[in-house]
Motif scaffolding. Sequence first.
Motif, PDB file in Angstrom:
ATOM      1  N   LEU A   1       7.340   5.752 -16.004  1.00  0.00           N
ATOM      2  CA  LEU A   1       8.446   5.312 -15.145  1.00  0.00           C
ATOM      3  C   LEU A   1       8.134   3.989 -14.460  1.00  0.00           C
ATOM      4  N   LYS A   2       6.868   3.758 -14.184  1.00  0.00           N
ATOM      5  CA  LYS A   2       6.516   2.500 -13.527  1.00  0.00           C
ATOM      6  C   LYS A   2       6.881   1.310 -14.420  1.00  0.00           C
ATOM      7  N   GLU A   3       6.813   1.504 -15.719  1.00  0.00           N
ATOM      8  CA  GLU A   3       7.117   0.421 -16.649  1.00  0.00           C
ATOM      9  C   GLU A   3       8.601   0.350 -16.992  1.00  0.00           C
ATOM     10  N   GLU A   4       9.261   1.485 -17.006  1.00  0.00           N
ATOM     11  CA  GLU A   4      10.619   1.493 -17.548  1.00  0.00           C
ATOM     12  C   GLU A   4      11.714   1.689 -16.502  1.00  0.00           C
ATOM     13  N   LEU A   5      11.414   2.458 -15.456  1.00  0.00           N
ATOM     14  CA  LEU A   5      12.403   2.712 -14.409  1.00  0.00           C
ATOM     15  C   LEU A   5      11.679   2.589 -13.063  1.00  0.00           C
ATOM     16  N   PRO A   6      11.301   1.362 -12.716  1.00  0.00           N
ATOM     17  CA  PRO A   6      10.309   1.176 -11.652  1.00  0.00           C
ATOM     18  C   PRO A   6      10.687   1.771 -10.294  1.00  0.00           C
TER      19      PRO A   6
ATOM     20  N   HIS B   1       7.470   1.112 -23.586  1.00  0.00           N
ATOM     21  CA  HIS B   1       7.766  -0.240 -23.117  1.00  0.00           C
ATOM     22  C   HIS B   1       6.874  -0.643 -21.951  1.00  0.00           C
ATOM     23  N   LYS B   2       6.612  -1.934 -21.828  1.00  0.00           N
ATOM     24  CA  LYS B   2       6.068  -2.514 -20.612  1.00  0.00           C
ATOM     25  C   LYS B   2       7.239  -3.141 -19.857  1.00  0.00           C
ATOM     26  N   LEU B   3       7.060  -3.275 -18.548  1.00  0.00           N
ATOM     27  CA  LEU B   3       8.157  -3.864 -17.768  1.00  0.00           C
ATOM     28  C   LEU B   3       8.451  -5.287 -18.234  1.00  0.00           C
ATOM     29  N   TYR B   4       7.386  -6.033 -18.454  1.00  0.00           N
ATOM     30  CA  TYR B   4       7.571  -7.396 -18.946  1.00  0.00           C
ATOM     31  C   TYR B   4       7.265  -7.394 -20.437  1.00  0.00           C
ATOM     32  N   ASP B   5       8.295  -7.552 -21.232  1.00  0.00           N
ATOM     33  CA  ASP B   5       8.100  -7.486 -22.669  1.00  0.00           C
ATOM     34  C   ASP B   5       8.940  -8.570 -23.328  1.00  0.00           C
ATOM     35  N   SER B   6       9.257  -8.391 -24.593  1.00  0.00           N
ATOM     36  CA  SER B   6       9.987  -9.454 -25.272  1.00  0.00           C
ATOM     37  C   SER B   6      11.495  -9.305 -25.134  1.00  0.00           C
ATOM     38  N   ALA B   7      11.926  -8.529 -24.146  1.00  0.00           N
ATOM     39  CA  ALA B   7      13.362  -8.397 -23.915  1.00  0.00           C
ATOM     40  C   ALA B   7      13.958  -9.768 -23.609  1.00  0.00           C
ATOM     41  N   THR B   8      15.195  -9.957 -24.034  1.00  0.00           N
ATOM     42  CA  THR B   8      15.856 -11.238 -23.825  1.00  0.00           C
ATOM     43  C   THR B   8      15.868 -11.638 -22.357  1.00  0.00           C
TER      44      THR B   8
ATOM     45  N   SER C   1      -0.481  -8.886  -8.334  1.00  0.00           N
ATOM     46  CA  SER C   1       0.373  -8.683  -9.494  1.00  0.00           C
ATOM     47  C   SER C   1       0.941  -7.281  -9.468  1.00  0.00           C
ATOM     48  N   SER C   2       1.863  -7.092  -8.562  1.00  0.00           N
ATOM     49  CA  SER C   2       2.559  -5.815  -8.437  1.00  0.00           C
ATOM     50  C   SER C   2       3.957  -5.990  -8.994  1.00  0.00           C
ATOM     51  N   TYR C   3       4.476  -4.969  -9.649  1.00  0.00           N
ATOM     52  CA  TYR C   3       5.846  -5.038 -10.156  1.00  0.00           C
ATOM     53  C   TYR C   3       6.863  -5.114  -9.020  1.00  0.00           C
ATOM     54  N   PHE C   4       6.384  -4.907  -7.811  1.00  0.00           N
ATOM     55  CA  PHE C   4       7.320  -4.813  -6.690  1.00  0.00           C
ATOM     56  C   PHE C   4       7.109  -5.927  -5.675  1.00  0.00           C
ATOM     57  N   SER C   5       6.397  -6.982  -6.078  1.00  0.00           N
ATOM     58  CA  SER C   5       5.967  -7.991  -5.105  1.00  0.00           C
ATOM     59  C   SER C   5       7.127  -8.678  -4.407  1.00  0.00           C
ATOM     60  N   GLY C   6       8.253  -8.824  -5.103  1.00  0.00           N
ATOM     61  CA  GLY C   6       9.380  -9.532  -4.503  1.00  0.00           C
ATOM     62  C   GLY C   6       9.912  -8.873  -3.246  1.00  0.00           C
ATOM     63  N   ASN C   7       9.707  -7.577  -3.113  1.00  0.00           N
ATOM     64  CA  ASN C   7      10.164  -6.896  -1.898  1.00  0.00           C
ATOM     65  C   ASN C   7       9.483  -7.446  -0.657  1.00  0.00           C
ATOM     66  N   THR C   8       8.231  -7.862  -0.820  1.00  0.00           N
ATOM     67  CA  THR C   8       7.518  -8.380   0.353  1.00  0.00           C
ATOM     68  C   THR C   8       8.183  -9.654   0.853  1.00  0.00           C
ATOM     69  N   VAL C   9       8.710 -10.442  -0.083  1.00  0.00           N
ATOM     70  CA  VAL C   9       9.405 -11.666   0.313  1.00  0.00           C
ATOM     71  C   VAL C   9      10.669 -11.300   1.086  1.00  0.00           C
ATOM     72  N   GLN C  10      11.365 -10.300   0.578  1.00  0.00           N
ATOM     73  CA  GLN C  10      12.614  -9.922   1.230  1.00  0.00           C
ATOM     74  C   GLN C  10      12.380  -9.370   2.634  1.00  0.00           C
ATOM     75  N   ILE C  11      11.313  -8.606   2.829  1.00  0.00           N
ATOM     76  CA  ILE C  11      11.122  -7.975   4.145  1.00  0.00           C
ATOM     77  C   ILE C  11      10.272  -8.817   5.084  1.00  0.00           C
TER      78      ILE C  11
ATOM     79  N   ASP D   1       0.823  -1.208   0.000  1.00  0.00           N
ATOM     80  CA  ASP D   1       0.000   0.000   0.000  1.00  0.00           C
ATOM     81  C   ASP D   1       0.861   1.264   0.000  1.00  0.00           C
ATOM     82  N   GLU D   2       1.739   1.357   0.996  1.00  0.00           N
ATOM     83  CA  GLU D   2       2.486   2.595   1.207  1.00  0.00           C
ATOM     84  C   GLU D   2       3.593   2.831   0.201  1.00  0.00           C
ATOM     85  N   VAL D   3       4.356   1.798  -0.068  1.00  0.00           N
ATOM     86  CA  VAL D   3       5.556   1.972  -0.886  1.00  0.00           C
ATOM     87  C   VAL D   3       5.246   1.746  -2.362  1.00  0.00           C
ATOM     88  N   ALA D   4       4.565   0.637  -2.651  1.00  0.00           N
ATOM     89  CA  ALA D   4       4.323   0.309  -4.061  1.00  0.00           C
ATOM     90  C   ALA D   4       3.066   0.991  -4.600  1.00  0.00           C
ATOM     91  N   GLY D   5       2.146   1.354  -3.705  1.00  0.00           N
ATOM     92  CA  GLY D   5       0.886   1.926  -4.178  1.00  0.00           C
ATOM     93  C   GLY D   5       0.005   0.888  -4.858  1.00  0.00           C
TER      94      GLY D   5
END
Lengths: 199, 439, 859
Positions: free
Chosen positions: C391-396, C764-771, C198-208, C170-174
Amino acid sequence: MSRLGPDFLPRAIATIALYPEPRSAMLPILHLVQEQNGFLTEEGMAHVAELLGLSQAEVYGTATFYDMFFTHPVGNYLVSVCTNIACLLNGGYELLEHAEQSLGVKAGGTTPDGQFTVEEVECIGLCGNAPCLTVNWRFFGDVTNEGFDSLVGDLTAGRLAETVPPHGTLCRVRRTVGLEAAAAVESTSVPELESGERS
Amino acid sequence: MATTVAPIVTAHIGTPDSHTLRGYLASGGYEALRKAVTTMTREEVQTEVDTANLLGRGGAGFPAGRKWSMLRKADPTYLVVNGDESEPATFKDHMLLEEDPHQIIEGTIITAYAIGAAQAFIYVRGEFALGIERMTQALNEAYGHGAAGNRIFGSDFSLDVVIHPGAGAYICGDETALLESLEGKRGFPRIKPPYFPAVMGLYGAPTIVNNVETMSNIPWIVVNGGAAFAALGEPQATGTRLFAVSGHVKKPGNYEVELAKNTFRDLIYDPRFGAGIRNGAELKAFIPGGASSFWFGPDRLDMALDETKVKGEGGSMMGSGSIIAMDSSTCMVRAAWRLVRFFSRESCGQCTPCREGSSWLDKIMYRIEAGDGRPDDLDLLMDVCDNISPGVQWPSRWPPNMTTICPLGPSIPPPIVSALGMFRDEFLTHIKDGACPYG
Amino acid sequence: MADAPETSTDTVSITVDGKVIAAQPGEMIIAAAERNGVYIPRFCYHPRMRPVGMCRMCLVQVKGPRGFALSPACYVAVAEGQEVVTDSPEVKKAQDGVLEFLLVNHPLDCPVCDKGGECPLQDQTLTFGPGETRFVEEKRHWAKPINLSDLVLLDRERCIQCDRCTRFADEVAGDPLIEFVGRGASIEVNTFPDLPFSSYFSGNTVQICPVGALTATPYRFKARPWDLEQVESTCTSCAVGCRVAVQSSGAKLTRYLGVDADPVNHGWLCDRGRFDFEAVNSDERVTAPLVRKGDELIEASWGEALAAAAKGLADVTKLHGKGSVAVIGGARLPNEDAFAWAKLAKVVLGTDHVDCQLGDGLPAAAVLGLPRATIDDACRAPVVILLGPDLKEELPVLYLRLRAAAVDGKTKIVELTPHSTGLTRYAAASLGYRPGEVALLARALVEGGGGEDADVAGVSAAAIAAARELISAGNAVVVLGRPSLAEYGSSVAEAAGVLARLPGARFLPALRRANVHGALDMGLAPGVLPGRVALADGRDWFGREWGALPAEPGLDTLGILTTAADGRLQALILLGADPANDFPDRQLARRAIAGAGFVVAVDTFLTDSSRHADVVLPAATYAERAGTTTNLEGRVSRLGQKVTPPGVAWPDWMIASELAVRLGGDLGFDSLESIWAEIERLAPSHAGLTTATLSARASRDGVVTPLPAAPTEATADTDDEAAGADATGEAPVNRPALLSFAAPERAGDVPALDSYSLRLVTGHKLYDSATSVRRSPSLAGLVAKGKLRVNPYDLDRLGLTTGGRIRLQAPRATMVLEVVADAGVPRGSASLPFNLPSEPAADLIDGSLAVNDVRIETT
């Protein structure tokens, strides 16, 4: 219909308008969803999220905090038997047991015909008339076993339709006014009333 | 011997159509509001309430006038009326909401005038469906009568009032949890600081939260003057108060009595009130102030209804004003267990000691009551209670210490500590016999 | 989101366990104590989030008016003279009690728990906990792990309800997609039914997560913490440059964890950055040099491959001259490698047709020559003007930082964008402009004027006036990148030139490729030399050591590809670049690769571009080698090596050196240190930034270039004022001045839009056809399908319904896809993600046009 329909959506919108912040209308609107659907359907909660500008999880997380909200279907009659201290001292558990036996369903369950859901609840504030219960949040005090059976009979026969509205109906009285004082602040040219009374 | 004074908050109860505008007007309704907004300044209203020394009737007993004076100066400010009565065996606000809604609304609007609130919200416990309907109807009538809304009674004062339904959570009776709930959130009590909603309340704005019964006293004080109110009772416990008497009394009910001049014995035994223990049984113990209070034995019956004495000498509290009488047929293990179970079910879940401690204590107490207790359990119970409310002991002391954000935590031990302190033998019998001696 | 307290010269004295310590005003006891060596146990407290005081583990005694009382150290702010006791029997009992309560329902499955070995709850229990349990009842049971999302699993039995993950979401990722559900002892963390986290930042929750309740699918059961080795590094998934701990088990990378760099990422990572290390482990990597034999690429030795590459390049040069070779790419390379390749290209190959950007960026001068701001500067600026991508898609993580600053009221955001972005809801003003006309809008913003009712670029006069009011405070930070790849970058550069006239304006470039800013600094762009110097300005300075340099500024990638496609440029070196996928005009890129006679690819994978090369040289990638990288602030930070490259892959600088030798040159490098020494000596923007400085403990968060002491004006290389000539008798050569950006001429108007067409917008989308996404199994499945977003007004006007399938027509291609109504797209525009595997906008774009128009038909 799971989203708020034409009977309920205008009420929801009018309710939101009563508060400085839309989210404050959460509980009253969830009550409306429950009044319409009998419980909080996922589509109904999603609609509330949409109306209040929140995520669906925020609505769900809030709703599940409150005992009166059900996220699964319940019977047409929600029988809530109090077993807290004043009722305990006056046969509340015995009444609950009787209700379970009489309706053939354990607390938390619903009769197969979908008519009755029995639940054990905390003090509902009718302790002067213990043991007590509510049916769809309408109060019945000093309930004996026999009294319970005749109550069930009356409900089934539709004799209590006046007193006991369908499950989910919290308030049958509609607020008839919007925000008057706030509107007055907007318009400065309010005519002086001659007396203190209004016509 | 019980004193006799004219009732204040229950004056209209029992009169015909007391919940309607017609009924209310017939007994002088809304004259206080008219007087306040047309002839008195805000400060004058505040002064009367100050003079009355009206202690908040919600349970904490903080002087209403002083609370109002703490309101941080900012725009907007709000008034929130707490009608989320959920304390076990407390049913006085329930009655006021159903039987005299206009009195609450009148007190609310006068208070909003006195503190300069931009809007008032009356939070009514969700399960009180009839109360919500009556309050809504009464508010509609009040608007129609010119007592609410724009330019009340022709004065410059305008106010909107909203009846807000709860949805079933005891914790929302805590004033900060109530504000969270009114903001449409989970009813998590707010951590302190800030210590008072008067500084930071609804939406962060300065907010006064007063109880329904407190509001019900305001019209009388405005009409009769704060001094007349203060003349009742004793200086530290002025006016009358509505007590909910339940349990094994002959006449359970809500009784309004003058504070300090009456005793617990009056409420339980006076024929006008509880009328004594039914079936000719003996009083075994009574709970003096709701589920969170430490219990009293019959030796405390003659203690005056005076919060300072109940706390100071009694080590307990009058709290929500509910008195539960338990006769000699009562299993004290079972009674205590049921109250602990209540707290376990109603814990909001924020603080570890309350969330985990209450359910653990519930399980231990249930085990003992069911006959599966172990000798070590009694020490364990006390130690777990001590981890929730450090230093908790019998005889009890007030106020209890806490390890939690809100007072629900330290509310859990009193039933256990009281029952263990007064009736340790019953616990031992349960454990020795492997069964409840009361069947 | 709680920031670290502002540093202040004033301190507050408090007493902790009888010892007087100095605390920062406003900070919490728990933080002040920790800094002074007193660790107070905690679970819910996290220094980067609002304290909630819920777990109660940090109870200490604080003296108040009624004596010492137990209070949560995470929630009580320090105050002068405050007395705190953390080691009394009362505190110990309270903390032990909380620990016991937490264990009451916590399963004792530590041996199979991923967190075992690095679990705060386990550690606390080991250190302070009781030997045996007093809890004989049955523990709370939940169904074992449930999927919160494709990446995150939740074991509710292990959860201790600390609110860290939910607060973060809520607070950090919105993204408040996980919440507490239920109440009391049955409280759980969960999502809305069937609506994943499905947040682009979900992995942080695992870390904290302070216990093993949250686990990430890529790491689950992969390793035990005590088997992990780790090195600190910088994330290279985008140009924010988050600090990370790179962890490996055996020869494989196993996990990335965010490291709290105060000026950069505050400990957070996006999920792409956290999990795309899987691509490094991929079996698909190019592990040996490949040389084309007919239609096939055949494995070869380094010697053979380098000889083939050198011969091909030498032949082209001999035949067609030095300007016949071009180098595209380099943004993947660390600084040292970019420098080596710049030197190889501009000195040994003698070409200035060098560009590390793939037509998706901005002119090098605009990036290098405008006054630069840091992320912190932006977060503290009175106003941030966003003129760049979503920025959320390209420089999260830059999105996280700016979002927090806006939510906390530290700055206001004014957004100039052709479609709504992740930050739109936090912006004080969002001006949705017509593609191609951003320079007009910028002019109106800066100069005002225009008619009272006149729209500019489709933006109303009222909206412009309101935005002008917001930026009137001055000292704006402009976040500058490409709002859309379907319009010319030159219009953005022109707008930047206009915005540069705002008093006190500074710029934070928002180009996404990992080390694109470093590559630009190192000279991998036409017309520039290392150190943010123009080719013309630096010719003498560099020429002294390097010899002859290209005579004229070369072509950018668009120019190179256009020329190559026409057959007028004969050799291409693809330096970790895949223009066939990444260049906005894919068709042009494919024609160019086919058109160039000789193509050398230096890459980690075979891509749609490198697969057509004549020689493929396998490169080592991040985590496989050391070096430095530069983020969008110009912050240089160190990369750590944790694993060895697969097969015989080499670091890029080594490839450059060896290739130079075979081309008859000598770059003169034998180590990263030797390269850095030359960078520090020659590159004006990096003067003074020595290896020692970079290695210092104080440089852990990286060092922003240029250093404050670095010369910004042309200065003599020597302090010897008297010397009119140096020892050789030659005239002294001045260190060249840093580039400054000259605003381009006002471009012509874009063509008018006909009423049947919509103007294309893409990013760009964050998840795209990048290698790195496609080769990371955990991320590959997260790529969405492309949908065309159109304003509801246009949808209505064109008689289309949201969710319907339509035929999208552009001169280049036609595709059938779903259309959705989106009020965030201005009228007259149509927005489509750039390079999703299905329905990519990249197939539609004609790079020779200032704007690209499309038409929609019902299918």
